[in-house]
Design a protein around this motif. Structure first.
Motif, PDB file in Angstrom:
ATOM      1  N   GLY A 218       0.798  -1.227   0.000  1.00 55.78           N
ATOM      2  CA  GLY A 218       0.000   0.000   0.000  1.00 55.78           C
ATOM      3  C   GLY A 218       0.826   1.270   0.000  1.00 55.78           C
ATOM      4  O   GLY A 218       0.275   2.370   0.014  1.00 55.78           O
ATOM      5  N   GLY A 219       2.155   1.147  -0.028  1.00 56.42           N
ATOM      6  CA  GLY A 219       3.053   2.293  -0.127  1.00 56.42           C
ATOM      7  C   GLY A 219       3.998   2.104  -1.296  1.00 56.42           C
ATOM      8  O   GLY A 219       3.879   1.160  -2.075  1.00 56.42           O
ATOM      9  N   VAL A 220       4.955   3.006  -1.412  1.00 54.74           N
ATOM     10  CA  VAL A 220       5.943   2.930  -2.486  1.00 54.74           C
ATOM     11  C   VAL A 220       7.134   2.120  -2.007  1.00 54.74           C
ATOM     12  O   VAL A 220       7.640   2.309  -0.902  1.00 54.74           O
ATOM     13  CB  VAL A 220       6.397   4.344  -2.908  1.00 54.74           C
ATOM     14  CG1 VAL A 220       7.531   4.266  -3.920  1.00 54.74           C
ATOM     15  CG2 VAL A 220       5.221   5.129  -3.484  1.00 54.74           C
ATOM     16  N   TRP A 262      -3.088  -4.124   3.059  1.00 59.00           N
ATOM     17  CA  TRP A 262      -2.207  -4.845   2.141  1.00 59.00           C
ATOM     18  C   TRP A 262      -1.061  -5.547   2.857  1.00 59.00           C
ATOM     19  O   TRP A 262      -0.194  -6.132   2.206  1.00 59.00           O
ATOM     20  CB  TRP A 262      -1.640  -3.878   1.095  1.00 59.00           C
ATOM     21  CG  TRP A 262      -2.699  -3.148   0.336  1.00 59.00           C
ATOM     22  CD1 TRP A 262      -2.975  -1.812   0.390  1.00 59.00           C
ATOM     23  CD2 TRP A 262      -3.631  -3.705  -0.589  1.00 59.00           C
ATOM     24  NE1 TRP A 262      -4.017  -1.502  -0.441  1.00 59.00           N
ATOM     25  CE2 TRP A 262      -4.442  -2.644  -1.052  1.00 59.00           C
ATOM     26  CE3 TRP A 262      -3.868  -4.985  -1.062  1.00 59.00           C
ATOM     27  CZ2 TRP A 262      -5.458  -2.830  -1.976  1.00 59.00           C
ATOM     28  CZ3 TRP A 262      -4.881  -5.181  -1.984  1.00 59.00           C
ATOM     29  CH2 TRP A 262      -5.668  -4.109  -2.425  1.00 59.00           C
ATOM     30  N   VAL A 263      -1.020  -5.486   4.184  1.00 56.27           N
ATOM     31  CA  VAL A 263       0.032  -6.143   4.969  1.00 56.27           C
ATOM     32  C   VAL A 263      -0.659  -6.842   6.140  1.00 56.27           C
ATOM     33  O   VAL A 263      -1.070  -6.177   7.092  1.00 56.27           O
ATOM     34  CB  VAL A 263       1.075  -5.135   5.490  1.00 56.27           C
ATOM     35  CG1 VAL A 263       2.217  -5.867   6.185  1.00 56.27           C
ATOM     36  CG2 VAL A 263       1.618  -4.262   4.370  1.00 56.27           C
ATOM     37  N   ARG A 264      -0.767  -8.150   6.098  1.00 54.69           N
ATOM     38  CA  ARG A 264      -1.558  -8.860   7.091  1.00 54.69           C
ATOM     39  C   ARG A 264      -0.791 -10.067   7.639  1.00 54.69           C
ATOM     40  O   ARG A 264      -0.303 -10.909   6.880  1.00 54.69           O
ATOM     41  CB  ARG A 264      -2.871  -9.359   6.479  1.00 54.69           C
ATOM     42  CG  ARG A 264      -3.758  -8.246   5.938  1.00 54.69           C
ATOM     43  CD  ARG A 264      -5.075  -8.801   5.467  1.00 54.69           C
ATOM     44  NE  ARG A 264      -5.856  -7.818   4.744  1.00 54.69           N
ATOM     45  CZ  ARG A 264      -7.010  -8.090   4.142  1.00 54.69           C
ATOM     46  NH1 ARG A 264      -7.521  -9.311   4.197  1.00 54.69           N
ATOM     47  NH2 ARG A 264      -7.664  -7.143   3.490  1.00 54.69           N
ATOM     48  N   GLY A 265      -0.709 -10.130   8.951  1.00 54.75           N
ATOM     49  CA  GLY A 265      -0.141 -11.319   9.572  1.00 54.75           C
ATOM     50  C   GLY A 265      -1.069 -12.506   9.390  1.00 54.75           C
ATOM     51  O   GLY A 265      -2.293 -12.359   9.374  1.00 54.75           O
ATOM     52  N   LEU A 277       1.116 -10.264   1.805  1.00 56.38           N
ATOM     53  CA  LEU A 277       1.639  -8.980   1.349  1.00 56.38           C
ATOM     54  C   LEU A 277       1.194  -8.688  -0.078  1.00 56.38           C
ATOM     55  O   LEU A 277       1.267  -9.550  -0.952  1.00 56.38           O
ATOM     56  CB  LEU A 277       3.168  -9.011   1.415  1.00 56.38           C
ATOM     57  CG  LEU A 277       3.933  -7.732   1.098  1.00 56.38           C
ATOM     58  CD1 LEU A 277       3.563  -6.617   2.069  1.00 56.38           C
ATOM     59  CD2 LEU A 277       5.438  -7.997   1.155  1.00 56.38           C
ATOM     60  N   GLY A 278       0.725  -7.459  -0.287  1.00 55.25           N
ATOM     61  CA  GLY A 278       0.351  -7.012  -1.616  1.00 55.25           C
ATOM     62  C   GLY A 278       1.520  -6.337  -2.302  1.00 55.25           C
ATOM     63  O   GLY A 278       2.086  -5.385  -1.771  1.00 55.25           O
ATOM     64  N   VAL A 279       1.878  -6.827  -3.498  1.00 59.82           N
ATOM     65  CA  VAL A 279       2.968  -6.259  -4.284  1.00 59.82           C
ATOM     66  C   VAL A 279       2.479  -6.032  -5.702  1.00 59.82           C
ATOM     67  O   VAL A 279       1.912  -6.941  -6.324  1.00 59.82           O
ATOM     68  CB  VAL A 279       4.205  -7.178  -4.303  1.00 59.82           C
ATOM     69  CG1 VAL A 279       5.328  -6.543  -5.124  1.00 59.82           C
ATOM     70  CG2 VAL A 279       4.687  -7.482  -2.891  1.00 59.82           C
ATOM     71  N   GLY A 280       2.692  -4.824  -6.199  1.00 60.75           N
ATOM     72  CA  GLY A 280       2.325  -4.494  -7.570  1.00 60.75           C
ATOM     73  C   GLY A 280       3.517  -3.951  -8.331  1.00 60.75           C
ATOM     74  O   GLY A 280       4.269  -3.130  -7.798  1.00 60.75           O
TER      75      GLY A 280
END
Length: 389
Positions: A218-220, A262-265, A277-280
Motif C-alpha cells: 500500500g506504499g511505495v 495490504w500487509v496482514r499477519g 503482502l500485496g505487491v504491484g
C-alpha cells in the motif's frame, strides 16, 4: 516505440494510458498486439500472497540513560538485535515465545508488523549489554509507528516467478507452508496468481531490475537485489515462462506509508506465522515484445504438482498443470479429480494492480529506470555436504 522518460512525461501530464494485466490481455485478444502496443503506455501487475521471507527494520530511538539492546521482544515476538544499539529486525515468520504449558498463540512477527502499520500499540521488552556508553540494563515501553524512527520492510525474498502445487499422496494429514494437505490426494493448493502475477509478465526480467519502483504493502517500494533462492535458470516453456520456482526479488519500502489492508499477519496451523503482502509492479510498454509477453494467459502457464508426503528436498511430482486448470477449481491426477484452492488471493491481486493503475493515472507514481539488471545466470546450490568440526 517509447522510452520510460516519455512515459513519465505522459504520467506527469495525466495523459498516460494504463491497463491492468487482466485488462491488457483482454484488449490484445480483441485488437491484437500492434494496436495495443501503440495505444498503451503501462501495464500494472499484482499479487497478494504469503511472503514469509519478509521482515521489518526498526529503530526505537535512544533511551535515557542509553541502552545497547542485545535481546528484545515485540509483543512477545523475538526481534534480532545484533547490530546497532537500538536497531532491530523483526522477521515475519518468527513465532511469539511461549511458556511451557501455555496455550498456543497463533501469532508472530507478521502480526506485529501489521499492528504497527495499523497504528496500534506494541509492547517492547528489552535487555541490554551494560557498558560505559550504554549503562541501562533493561527497558520496557509501548510503541507505535509514530513513536519510533525508521520503520521499513526489507524483504529478502518476495514475488516468486512461479511456484509449485502442493498435494499429499500419503496416509495422514500434512500441515505445510501451503496450508493443510489432505491425505490420499484429498486436495491441492497453489500460491501464485498466474497470468496476473508480476514476474510471469516479464519472464526474462527485461523490465524489472534493481531500482524499479513498485507498489509494496500500500506504499511505495523498490527492488533492491535478487531475492534469496533466485533461480532464473529454471527450465522454461517456448514462451519463456518457467515451469516451476524461478526468479525472486528482494524488496524494500517505508512501512510508515503502508496500509494494513495490504500487509496482514497470518498463521498456518502446525507450521507457523507468515505475512500476506500485496505487491504491484508496473511494466512500461516500450515495444511490441513487451505486449507479447504480457499477453500470456493462464492456459499458457504451468506449475509442477509436488507430493509433500515424501520428506525430501527433491520430492516426486505428478507432472505439470496449467493455471487455467488450477483456477477452474479441479485438476486430474492419475485419473482422479482433485479439488484445488489458491493460497494467493486472486481478488486482492487484481485489486493491487487496479490501485497501482489509479496511482499512475492520477500522476502520483512515476516509473524508474533500473540501475542494474537482475542476474539471469544464477544457479541454485543445495546443501549436500556436512563438515564436522
Amino acid at each position: 516505440m517509447r522510452t520510460i522518460a516519455e512515459i513519465n512525461d505522459k504520467i506527469n501530464r495525466k495523459k498516460a494510458v494504463v491497463l491492468t494485466a487482466q485488462e491488457l490481455k483482454a484488449k490484445v485478444a480483441e485488437e491484437g498486439v500492434t494496436s495495443v502496443a501503440k495505444e498503451v503506455d503501462v501495464v500494472t501487475t499484482g499479487t497478494f500472497e504469503p511472503m514469509e521471507s519478509s521482515g521489518a527494520v526498526i529503530n526505537l530511538g535512544h533511551t535515557d540513560p542509553p541502552i545497547k539492546i542485545r535481546r528484545c521482544w515485540l509483543d512477545g515476538v523475538p526481534a534480532y538485535s545484533g547490530f546497532g544499539a537500538v536497531d532491530l529486525y523483526l522477521g515475519a515468520s518468527c513465532p511469539v515465545e511461549q511458556k511451557e504449558g501455555e496455550e498456543l498463540k497463533e501469532r508472530g512477527g507478521g502480526h506485529v508488523i501489521e499492528d504497527l502499520i495499523a497504528g496500534k500499540l506494541v509492547q517492547v521488552r528489552a535487555q541490554g549489554q551494560v557498558t560505559d556508553c550504554y549503562p541501562r540494563g533493561t527497558f520496557e515501553a509501548a510503541i507505535t509507528r509514530e513513536t519510533i524512527n525508521q520503520f521499513y520492510l526489507f524483504n529478502p525474498r518476495n514475488i516468486y516467478q512461479n511456484f509449485i502445487v502442493g498435494v499429499n499422496g500419503g496416509e495422514r494429514m500434512l500441515h505445510t507452508y501451503l496450508g493443510p494437505l489432505h491425505p490420499r490426494l484429498g486436495n491441492a493448493v497453489y500460491s501464485n496468481a498466474g497470468a496476473i502475477s508480476p514476474l510471469l509478465n516479464d519472464p526474462d526480467l527485461q523490465l524489472v531490475g534493481i531500482g524499479t519502483r513498485i507498489f509494496l504493502g500500500g506504499g511505495v517500494g523498490y527492488v533492491t537485489w535478487e531475492g534469496t533462492q533466485h533461480f532464473p535458470l529454471q527450465k522454461r516453456l517456448p514462451n519463456r515462462t518457467p515451469v516451476g520456482p524461478a526468479a525472486t526479488l528482494a524488496l524494500i519500502g517505508d512501512a510508515k506509508q503502508m496500509d494494513s489492508r495490504w500487509v496482514r499477519g497470518c498463521y498456518f496451523k502446525n507450521y507457523g506465522p507468515s505475512l500476506m503482502l500485496g505487491v504491484g509492479v508496473p511494466l512500461p510498454i516500450l515495444n511490441e515484445e513487451v505486449v507479447v509477453r504480457c499477453a500470456v494467459e493462464d492456459k499458457d502457464l504451468v506449475a509442477p504438482i509436488v507430493d509433500f508426503s515424501i520428506p525430501r528436498r527433491v520430492r516426486p511430482t505428478f507432472g505439470l498443470v496449467s493455471y487455467a486448470q488450477l483456477k477452474s477449481g479441479r485438476i486430474v491426477i492419475e485419473g482422479r479429480t482433485v479439488r484445488v484452492a489458491p493460497l494467493v488471493s486472486l481478488y486482492l491481486s487484481i485489486q493491487v494492480a487496479q490501485e497501482l493503475k489509479q496511482w499512475i493515472e492520477a500522476g502520483n507514481f512515476n516509473l524508474t529506470e533500473p540501475v542494474c539488471q537482475i542476474p539471469t545466470e544464477r544457479t541454485f546450490l543445495p546443501q549436500n555436504r556436512w563438515t564436522e568440526f
